[in-house]
Design an enzyme around this catalytic site. Sequence first.
Site, mmCIF file in Angstrom:
data_model
loop_
_atom_site.group_PDB
_atom_site.id
_atom_site.type_symbol
_atom_site.label_atom_id
_atom_site.label_comp_id
_atom_site.label_asym_id
_atom_site.label_seq_id
_atom_site.Cartn_x
_atom_site.Cartn_y
_atom_site.Cartn_z
ATOM 1 N N CYS A 1 26.774 -27.326 -29.118
ATOM 2 C CA CYS A 1 25.679 -27.940 -28.373
ATOM 3 C C CYS A 1 24.573 -28.324 -29.351
ATOM 4 O O CYS A 1 24.159 -27.502 -30.167
ATOM 5 C CB CYS A 1 25.136 -26.963 -27.336
ATOM 6 S SG CYS A 1 26.244 -26.796 -25.931
ATOM 7 N N GLU B 1 19.137 -27.573 -31.158
ATOM 8 C CA GLU B 1 19.756 -26.257 -31.326
ATOM 9 C C GLU B 1 20.476 -26.235 -32.673
ATOM 10 O O GLU B 1 20.506 -25.236 -33.367
ATOM 11 C CB GLU B 1 20.743 -25.999 -30.181
ATOM 12 C CG GLU B 1 21.179 -24.550 -30.030
ATOM 13 C CD GLU B 1 22.513 -24.258 -30.676
ATOM 14 O OE1 GLU B 1 22.819 -23.082 -30.876
ATOM 15 O OE2 GLU B 1 23.241 -25.208 -31.033
ATOM 16 N N ARG C 1 19.367 -17.908 -29.256
ATOM 17 C CA ARG C 1 19.775 -18.541 -30.524
ATOM 18 C C ARG C 1 18.746 -18.305 -31.637
ATOM 19 O O ARG C 1 18.446 -19.186 -32.441
ATOM 20 C CB ARG C 1 19.964 -20.048 -30.338
ATOM 21 C CG ARG C 1 20.994 -20.450 -29.307
ATOM 22 C CD ARG C 1 22.408 -20.060 -29.727
ATOM 23 N NE ARG C 1 23.392 -20.639 -28.818
ATOM 24 C CZ ARG C 1 23.770 -20.081 -27.672
ATOM 25 N NH1 ARG C 1 23.267 -18.901 -27.295
ATOM 26 N NH2 ARG C 1 24.663 -20.666 -26.906
HETATM 27 N N1 EPU Z 1 27.084 -29.937 -17.119
HETATM 28 C C1 EPU Z 1 27.204 -31.207 -16.644
HETATM 29 N N2 EPU Z 1 27.603 -32.185 -17.505
HETATM 30 C C2 EPU Z 1 27.861 -31.954 -18.805
HETATM 31 C C3 EPU Z 1 27.742 -30.634 -19.297
HETATM 32 C C4 EPU Z 1 27.339 -29.658 -18.437
HETATM 33 O O1 EPU Z 1 26.955 -31.459 -15.476
HETATM 34 O O2 EPU Z 1 28.204 -32.913 -19.514
HETATM 35 C C5 EPU Z 1 26.685 -28.869 -16.203
HETATM 36 C C6 EPU Z 1 27.835 -27.893 -15.959
HETATM 37 O O3 EPU Z 1 28.669 -28.335 -14.935
HETATM 38 C C7 EPU Z 1 27.084 -26.623 -15.603
HETATM 39 C C8 EPU Z 1 25.822 -26.726 -16.432
HETATM 40 O O4 EPU Z 1 25.663 -28.094 -16.784
HETATM 41 O O5 EPU Z 1 26.744 -26.613 -14.258
HETATM 42 C C9 EPU Z 1 25.865 -25.873 -17.686
HETATM 43 O O6 EPU Z 1 26.963 -26.271 -18.486
HETATM 44 P P1 EPU Z 1 27.889 -25.246 -19.284
HETATM 45 O O7 EPU Z 1 28.315 -24.132 -18.397
HETATM 46 O O8 EPU Z 1 28.915 -26.049 -19.972
HETATM 47 O O9 EPU Z 1 26.962 -24.560 -20.310
HETATM 48 P P2 EPU Z 1 25.794 -25.124 -21.197
HETATM 49 O O10 EPU Z 1 24.524 -24.572 -20.663
HETATM 50 O O11 EPU Z 1 25.876 -26.581 -21.376
HETATM 51 C C10 EPU Z 1 25.711 -23.104 -22.819
HETATM 52 C C11 EPU Z 1 25.581 -22.962 -24.290
HETATM 53 C C12 EPU Z 1 26.935 -23.037 -24.953
HETATM 54 C C13 EPU Z 1 27.842 -21.980 -24.366
HETATM 55 C C14 EPU Z 1 27.935 -22.203 -22.858
HETATM 56 C C15 EPU Z 1 28.753 -21.108 -22.167
HETATM 57 C C16 EPU Z 1 23.451 -23.861 -25.013
HETATM 58 C C17 EPU Z 1 22.727 -25.029 -25.567
HETATM 59 N N3 EPU Z 1 24.745 -24.014 -24.826
HETATM 60 O O12 EPU Z 1 26.142 -24.439 -22.587
HETATM 61 O O13 EPU Z 1 26.749 -22.776 -26.325
HETATM 62 O O14 EPU Z 1 29.129 -22.043 -24.940
HETATM 63 O O15 EPU Z 1 26.612 -22.170 -22.292
HETATM 64 O O16 EPU Z 1 28.002 -19.945 -22.073
HETATM 65 O O17 EPU Z 1 22.849 -22.829 -24.771
HETATM 66 C C18 EPU Z 1 26.350 -23.694 -28.493
HETATM 67 O O18 EPU Z 1 25.456 -22.873 -28.612
HETATM 68 O O19 EPU Z 1 26.610 -24.525 -29.398
HETATM 69 C C19 EPU Z 1 27.125 -23.715 -27.275
HETATM 70 C C20 EPU Z 1 28.124 -24.559 -27.079
#
Ligand code: EPU
Length: 295
Positions: free
Chosen positions: A220, A290, A168
């Site tokens: 996020c 972020e 990012r």
């Molecule tokens: N999880 C939970 N509870 C929650 C949310 C997530 O347990 O409330 C767990 C999920 O089950 C998973 C892990 O946390 O095992 C990661 O969650 P997820 O796959 O939803 O991805 P993330 O790491 O939370 C990142 C990016 C997103 C992007 C997704 C998909 C960041 C901060 N966020 O989210 O980007 O869409 O991966 O690649 O890097 C953004 O930048 O605004 C954004 C939404």
Amino acid sequence: MALKVLPGPKLSERTTLRLGGRARAEVVLERAEDAHALGEALAGLEARPFALGWGSNLLARDQEMDLAIVSLAPGEEPVTAGADDAGRTLLDVSGAMMLPRLVNWAAARGLSGLEPLAGIPGTVGGSVAMNAGSYGREIAELLVSVRIWDAAEGPRELAPGQWSAGYRRFVPLGAQPFWLALGARLALTRDDPQAVRARTDETLARKKATQPVSAATCGCVFKNPPGASAGRMLDELGFKGRSLGGMSFSPMHANFLVNEGRGSSVAALELLAKARAAVQERFGVALELEVRVLP
Ligand code: EPU
């Protein structure tokens, strides 16, 4: 003259989180070729310039802001620009183009590379400036060059090596603090349009199942710390669905800040401070924002 100066744009009408007071003015660049006139227009406004795309990664405070919003008027279609040595198709895209439209445009023509980025609500310029990413792909990986403008050197083309990109983060080396992404050249791979469409649809379905895609959010709010998930930590601490003053963390995904319709920036920042403090206390991790806070 292809620059328009509009008085006092309201950030609550220009950000997906629907928060924020008025900026001083907005300078709209109607054609990227006229970027050379930006310097003079901005100097006359005596306000800090800020580039605004779709406004989907912003938390704007509910107050008047000494900012000059700079935006690009939409309108230019992508243009194919031959192929590179590896046979990839080169595409010149305006910074104003909506990324979801570009993703569809590429899928319809069997151009692959953007499928994991489907559903990111941003302009191409904003996506480059934030190095938007999802499902293991960051837009910087597809860049062959980026066209930028800054007050010191005007409009120019950056080649790989002239920027630094990370999670990012996108920094044009040697540019002024205020710079504008006018456009980008992307390298995409030829594939069967149906296969590209299927992968694009798969990304969208995955996002719909795990993210509040139709709520008023800024995506996020916290970065994932190295080796950890901000969403999972917040979820474990019970922040999913937690609400304060009309702002809440999504019941679907704990790292998504949502405006329930009557929220304020003060409530938003208070909720974020509570979340940060709880994560610090339980996990010993200092979460970094972020989302960008304005001003
Ligand atoms: N999880 C939970 N509870 C929650 C949310 C997530 O347990 O409330 C767990 C999920 O089950 C998973 C892990 O946390 O095992 C990661 O969650 P997820 O796959 O939803 O991805 P993330 O790491 O939370 C990142 C990016 C997103 C992007 C997704 C998909 C960041 C901060 N966020 O989210 O980007 O869409 O991966 O690649 O890097 C953004 O930048 O605004 C954004 C939404």
